[in-house]
Motif scaffolding. Structure first.
Motif, short mmCIF file in Angstrom:
data_model
loop_
_atom_site.label_atom_id
_atom_site.label_comp_id
_atom_site.label_asym_id
_atom_site.label_seq_id
_atom_site.Cartn_x
_atom_site.Cartn_y
_atom_site.Cartn_z
N LEU A 2 26.70 26.27 44.92
CA LEU A 2 25.73 27.07 44.54
C LEU A 2 25.29 28.32 45.58
CD1 LEU A 2 23.26 24.03 44.17
CD2 LEU A 2 24.45 25.15 42.41
N THR A 3 25.08 29.24 45.02
CA THR A 3 24.63 30.55 45.62
C THR A 3 23.02 30.67 45.81
OG1 THR A 3 26.33 31.49 44.54
CG2 THR A 3 24.91 32.92 45.60
N VAL A 4 22.46 30.00 44.67
CA VAL A 4 20.87 30.27 45.09
C VAL A 4 20.25 28.89 45.85
CG1 VAL A 4 18.71 30.31 43.52
CG2 VAL A 4 20.66 31.52 42.82
N ASP A 5 19.32 29.21 46.61
CA ASP A 5 18.63 28.35 47.11
C ASP A 5 17.40 27.87 46.50
OD1 ASP A 5 16.73 26.55 48.69
OD2 ASP A 5 17.40 27.94 50.57
N PHE A 6 17.31 26.73 45.80
CA PHE A 6 16.40 26.31 44.64
C PHE A 6 15.04 26.01 45.42
CE2 PHE A 6 19.90 25.27 41.71
CZ PHE A 6 19.65 26.51 41.01
N ASP A 7 14.85 25.40 46.65
CA ASP A 7 13.85 25.41 47.48
C ASP A 7 13.14 26.57 47.61
OD1 ASP A 7 14.21 22.53 47.72
OD2 ASP A 7 15.51 22.62 49.36
N ARG A 8 14.05 27.69 48.17
CA ARG A 8 13.44 28.97 48.42
C ARG A 8 12.96 29.65 46.98
NH1 ARG A 8 12.49 31.64 53.09
NH2 ARG A 8 14.43 30.64 53.90
N LEU A 9 13.64 29.21 45.93
CA LEU A 9 12.96 29.94 44.68
C LEU A 9 11.80 29.11 44.37
CD1 LEU A 9 13.72 31.79 42.53
CD2 LEU A 9 15.07 30.03 41.27
N GLY A 10 11.42 28.01 44.86
CA GLY A 10 10.15 27.33 44.54
C GLY A 10 10.20 26.35 43.35
N VAL A 11 11.50 26.08 42.86
CA VAL A 11 11.65 25.01 41.66
C VAL A 11 11.23 23.67 41.90
CG1 VAL A 11 13.27 24.17 40.22
CG2 VAL A 11 13.66 26.44 41.00
N ARG A 12 10.31 23.12 40.92
CA ARG A 12 9.89 21.79 41.27
C ARG A 12 10.29 21.03 39.76
NH1 ARG A 12 5.91 24.97 43.57
NH2 ARG A 12 5.36 24.51 45.63
N ALA A 13 10.08 19.70 39.76
CA ALA A 13 10.23 19.12 38.74
C ALA A 13 9.39 19.42 37.73
CB ALA A 13 10.23 17.55 39.04
N GLY A 14 9.75 19.53 36.29
CA GLY A 14 8.91 19.92 35.21
C GLY A 14 8.78 21.40 35.10
N ASP A 15 9.32 22.36 36.08
CA ASP A 15 9.15 23.80 35.98
C ASP A 15 10.11 24.12 34.76
OD1 ASP A 15 7.40 23.93 37.80
OD2 ASP A 15 8.82 24.95 39.31
N ARG A 16 9.92 25.14 34.02
CA ARG A 16 10.92 25.68 32.90
C ARG A 16 11.77 26.85 33.47
NH1 ARG A 16 11.95 25.70 27.49
NH2 ARG A 16 12.08 27.61 26.58
N VAL A 17 13.13 26.56 33.47
CA VAL A 17 14.01 27.76 34.35
C VAL A 17 15.06 28.18 33.29
CG1 VAL A 17 15.48 28.04 36.34
CG2 VAL A 17 13.65 26.02 36.14
N LEU A 18 15.18 29.56 33.22
CA LEU A 18 16.22 30.26 32.61
C LEU A 18 17.53 30.25 33.61
CD1 LEU A 18 17.45 31.44 29.95
CD2 LEU A 18 16.21 33.63 30.86
N ASP A 19 18.28 29.94 33.12
CA ASP A 19 19.75 30.35 34.06
C ASP A 19 20.51 31.22 33.06
OD1 ASP A 19 22.06 30.35 35.32
OD2 ASP A 19 22.84 28.35 35.18
N LEU A 20 20.38 32.64 33.48
CA LEU A 20 20.67 33.84 32.58
C LEU A 20 22.27 34.09 33.10
CD1 LEU A 20 20.05 36.13 30.74
CD2 LEU A 20 19.40 37.31 32.73
N GLY A 21 23.16 33.84 31.99
CA GLY A 21 24.52 34.27 32.18
C GLY A 21 24.99 33.09 33.00
N CYS A 22 24.83 31.86 32.23
CA CYS A 22 24.96 30.48 33.04
C CYS A 22 26.40 30.30 33.23
CB CYS A 22 24.52 29.32 32.34
SG CYS A 22 25.42 29.14 30.59
N GLY A 23 27.40 30.84 32.58
CA GLY A 23 28.84 30.62 32.88
C GLY A 23 29.13 29.08 32.69
N ALA A 24 29.78 28.63 33.65
CA ALA A 24 30.44 27.07 33.44
C ALA A 24 29.26 26.21 33.94
CB ALA A 24 31.43 27.11 34.55
N GLY A 25 28.03 26.89 34.41
CA GLY A 25 26.88 26.00 34.41
C GLY A 25 26.41 25.21 35.75
N ARG A 26 27.16 26.02 36.78
CA ARG A 26 26.82 25.16 38.04
C ARG A 26 25.38 25.13 38.61
NH1 ARG A 26 27.65 29.54 42.49
NH2 ARG A 26 27.70 31.50 41.23
N HIS A 27 24.75 26.28 38.25
CA HIS A 27 23.21 26.37 38.52
C HIS A 27 22.49 25.62 37.63
CE1 HIS A 27 24.54 29.80 41.47
NE2 HIS A 27 23.66 29.35 41.90
N ALA A 28 22.72 25.63 36.51
CA ALA A 28 22.11 24.84 35.55
C ALA A 28 22.05 23.27 35.63
CB ALA A 28 22.51 25.31 34.05
#
Length: 262
Positions: A2-28
């Motif tokens: 992973l390149t993105v730190d999801f804690d830093r981004l503030g992602v919580r369970a139930g949030d709606r998140v777009l993985d733009l240009g997801c490629g193989a899906g590693r972040h998704a």
């Protein structure tokens, strides 16, 4: 990886998140494991088919919370098929360097994140990428390849012009820079060459085992050698957005101070 730190981004369970240009899906996939409602968007139908299959396998194996959702959507970063403010967070990881009209893509991802929501943008870092371009034209002169090398300040300026406010940035994947230099030096399509082959085995071992030595080495080397630049931003809440709250506006101001001090 992973390149993105999801804690830093503030992602919580139930949030709606777009993985733009997801490629193989590693972040998704990681977002789904965390209980988010994930939309993985890409132009590559074959990639989306594989990502959808993995989402289904994760569901069957119980690897994501039962109330989390995950879907794939074919689409163009320049014309996203979503209403304004559809997402709590948007991830655009290693995608903008492929897009000729990058400011249009930035405007679109800004449009679909809600006021007070956050965005993570990652691109190849300027100087490691410059070395790759100098060593090999094959590295970037391919269909769908990299069309530019970003300087961090220039990318930040484009993101600010779109209305986003940065609050943090970091570099990632220092151990991957030498691998790509080796690939470019011997030929990016030379899968039989022993030098990048051996280095790749080390990287796979590192990803699978996560030993203390290499994890510590990468953390120390990232500020200097990191292959990727990651920028975290927030879409400000304005008076026109109603009662999203003074707390969100305060976080925007704090974020501006952190970004200038980075």
């Amino acid at each position: 990886m992973l390149t993105v730190d999801f804690d830093r981004l503030g992602v919580r369970a139930g949030d709606r998140v777009l993985d733009l240009g997801c490629g193989a899906g590693r972040h998704a996939f990681e977002l789904y494991r965390r209980g988010a409602h994930v939309v993985a968007l890409d132009m590559d139908a074959a990639e989306l088919e594989n990502v959808a299959a993995m989402f289904a396998a994760m569901r069957d194996a119980g690897e994501a919370p039962a109330d989390a959702t995950a879907e794939t959507v074919p689409g163009d970063a320049l014309d996203l098929p979503f209403p304004d403010g559809s997402f709590d967070h948007v991830v655009a990881a290693e995608i903008l360097e492929h897009v000729p009209r990058d400011e249009r893509a930035i405007a679109e991802l800004t449009r679909v994140v809600r006021p007070g929501g956050t965005v993570a943008v990652t691109v190849p870092r300027w100087w490691p990428e410059l070395v790759c371009w100098a060593l090999s034209t094959e590295y970037h002169e391919v269909e769908g390849g990299h069309v530019r090398i970003y300087r961090g300040d220039a990318l930040l300026a484009k993101l600010r012009r779109a209305g986003l406010r940065p609050f943090h940035r970091h570099h990632a994947h220092a151990l991957h820079s030498p691998y790509w230099w080796l690939k470019c030096a011997v030929g990016v399509n030379r899968d039989d060459h022993p030098l990048p082959g051996l280095y790749h085995k080390m990287l796979v071992w590192d990803i699978m085992r996560r030993p203390w030595l290499t994890r510590t080495a990468e953390r120390l080397l990232n500020p200097v050698l990191g292959k990727s630049l990651a920028i975290y931003l927030r879409k400000p809440v304005t008076a026109a957005d109603g009662s999203a709250g003074a707390g969100a506006a305060t976080r925007d101001r704090d974020g501006e101070r952190v970004a200038r001090g980075a």
